[in-house]
Design an enzyme around this catalytic site. Structure first.
Site, PDB file in Angstrom:
ATOM      1  N   SER A 178     -42.059  -1.590  -9.583  1.00 52.19           N
ATOM      2  CA  SER A 178     -43.270  -1.244  -8.833  1.00 52.19           C
ATOM      3  C   SER A 178     -44.529  -1.434  -9.669  1.00 52.19           C
ATOM      4  O   SER A 178     -44.484  -1.478 -10.899  1.00 52.19           O
ATOM      5  CB  SER A 178     -43.189   0.209  -8.371  1.00 52.19           C
ATOM      6  OG  SER A 178     -41.974   0.451  -7.710  1.00 52.19           O
TER       7      SER A 178
HETATM    8  N1  SAH Z   1     -38.041   2.435  -9.222  1.00 50.99           N
HETATM    9  C1  SAH Z   1     -37.830   1.033  -9.564  1.00 50.99           C
HETATM   10  C2  SAH Z   1     -38.284   0.069  -8.492  1.00 50.99           C
HETATM   11  C3  SAH Z   1     -37.404   0.112  -7.342  1.00 50.99           C
HETATM   12  S1  SAH Z   1     -37.366  -1.228  -6.215  1.00 50.99           S
HETATM   13  C4  SAH Z   1     -38.441   0.682 -10.886  1.00 50.99           C
HETATM   14  O1  SAH Z   1     -39.070   1.536 -11.513  1.00 50.99           O
HETATM   15  O2  SAH Z   1     -38.249  -0.455 -11.326  1.00 50.99           O
HETATM   16  C5  SAH Z   1     -36.342  -0.413  -5.010  1.00 50.99           C
HETATM   17  C6  SAH Z   1     -34.902  -0.227  -5.418  1.00 50.99           C
HETATM   18  O3  SAH Z   1     -34.288   0.520  -4.389  1.00 50.99           O
HETATM   19  C7  SAH Z   1     -34.130  -1.541  -5.533  1.00 50.99           C
HETATM   20  O4  SAH Z   1     -33.589  -1.663  -6.812  1.00 50.99           O
HETATM   21  C8  SAH Z   1     -33.053  -1.405  -4.452  1.00 50.99           C
HETATM   22  O5  SAH Z   1     -31.807  -1.952  -4.841  1.00 50.99           O
HETATM   23  C9  SAH Z   1     -32.947   0.095  -4.314  1.00 50.99           C
HETATM   24  N2  SAH Z   1     -32.365   0.551  -3.033  1.00 50.99           N
HETATM   25  C10 SAH Z   1     -32.617   0.124  -1.778  1.00 50.99           C
HETATM   26  N3  SAH Z   1     -31.870   0.801  -0.893  1.00 50.99           N
HETATM   27  C11 SAH Z   1     -31.124   1.697  -1.600  1.00 50.99           C
HETATM   28  C12 SAH Z   1     -30.149   2.690  -1.258  1.00 50.99           C
HETATM   29  N4  SAH Z   1     -29.771   2.918   0.004  1.00 50.99           N
HETATM   30  N5  SAH Z   1     -29.605   3.411  -2.260  1.00 50.99           N
HETATM   31  C13 SAH Z   1     -29.949   3.197  -3.554  1.00 50.99           C
HETATM   32  N6  SAH Z   1     -30.863   2.277  -3.941  1.00 50.99           N
HETATM   33  C14 SAH Z   1     -31.443   1.538  -2.981  1.00 50.99           C
END
Ligand code: SAH
Length: 212
Positions: free
Chosen positions: A61
């Site tokens: 992000s």
């Molecule tokens: N917090 C992260 C950015 C996240 S991007 C950072 O600091 O880099 C969003 C993430 O949510 C992705 O890696 C995606 O795989 C995850 N995601 C999406 N749906 C999900 C679910 N149902 N359970 C767990 N993770 C999920």
């Protein structure tokens, strides 16, 4: 990749000018090196205030959004925090500086194993990572004082609301994945939940089930 003191100063200045004013959050963001969490051709942009690709079609992000979400979560050193959406691990590493313990879960095994290697290398012993569908939370470790979602749901997932302690705070983006979403803060009270809209954001969607 190493960055100049000036690049890091500019990074902190950009965070402040976008509303990240909580000194504990700024200190955590100064200490945790974002460059550790960005690999490959985008590594030289780690200190710019923009989201970047991290593999598996996901993104780390935008730092100012990480700062604003962390600030909105009002984490204290006694808190047990759940993050849904480990991604690169950057947000969890920031939370590790503020919370007692951080549980972080992602549906992609590879992202979790890469993030875990960085947590180990940085000695972030209070971060515990899981592979799984985070929309069901982590019932074995519930209740949580704070819950942060970094993927957008259409509505707050009921299992996560159920795993929030009374007095606890959850911050999450809600809305359709292809539209502008709202970042909201949910506070659990004795009698129910209070909702507050914070700002507009854009996140990847919360997807059901495990990734590849
Ligand atoms: N917090 C992260 C950015 C996240 S991007 C950072 O600091 O880099 C969003 C993430 O949510 C992705 O890696 C995606 O795989 C995850 N995601 C999406 N749906 C999900 C679910 N149902 N359970 C767990 N993770 C999920």
């Amino acid at each position: 990749m190493t960055f100049s003191a000036e690049a890091k100063m500019q990074f902190l200045f950009a965070l402040r000018s976008r509303g990240v004013t909580d000194s504990r959050v700024l200190t955590a963001m100064e200490k945790i090196d974002r460059a550790q969490f960005v690999r490959g051709i985008f590594a030289d942009r780690a200190y710019e205030d923009m989201p970047l690709p991290i593999g598996a079609g996901q993104t780390i992000s935008q730092p100012s959004v990480v700062g604003l979400m962390t600030q909105a979560l009002q984490v204290s050193g006694r808190d047990k925090v759940l993050e849904v959406g480990t991604g690169s691990g950057y947000q969890a590493a920031i939370l590790s500086q503020l919370a007692r313990r951080v549980y972080t879960i992602d549906r992609y095994r590879k992202l979790v194993s890469d993030a875990k290697a960085i947590f180990d290398a940085l000695d972030l012993a209070n971060v515990i990572s899981f592979v799984g569908d985070g929309s069901f939370g982590v019932p074995e470790q519930a209740p949580f004082d704070r819950i942060l979602l970094t993927a957008a749901a259409e509505d707050p997932p009921p299992p996560l609301l159920a795993q929030l302690r009374v007095g606890g705070i959850m911050v999450l983006p809600v809305g359709q994945s292809d539209a502008v979403q709202s970042l909201i803060r949910v506070v659990r009270t004795e009698s129910g939940f209070e909702y507050e809209e914070l700002r507009k954001v854009r996140f990847v969607p919360l997807v059901e089930g495990l990734g590849d």
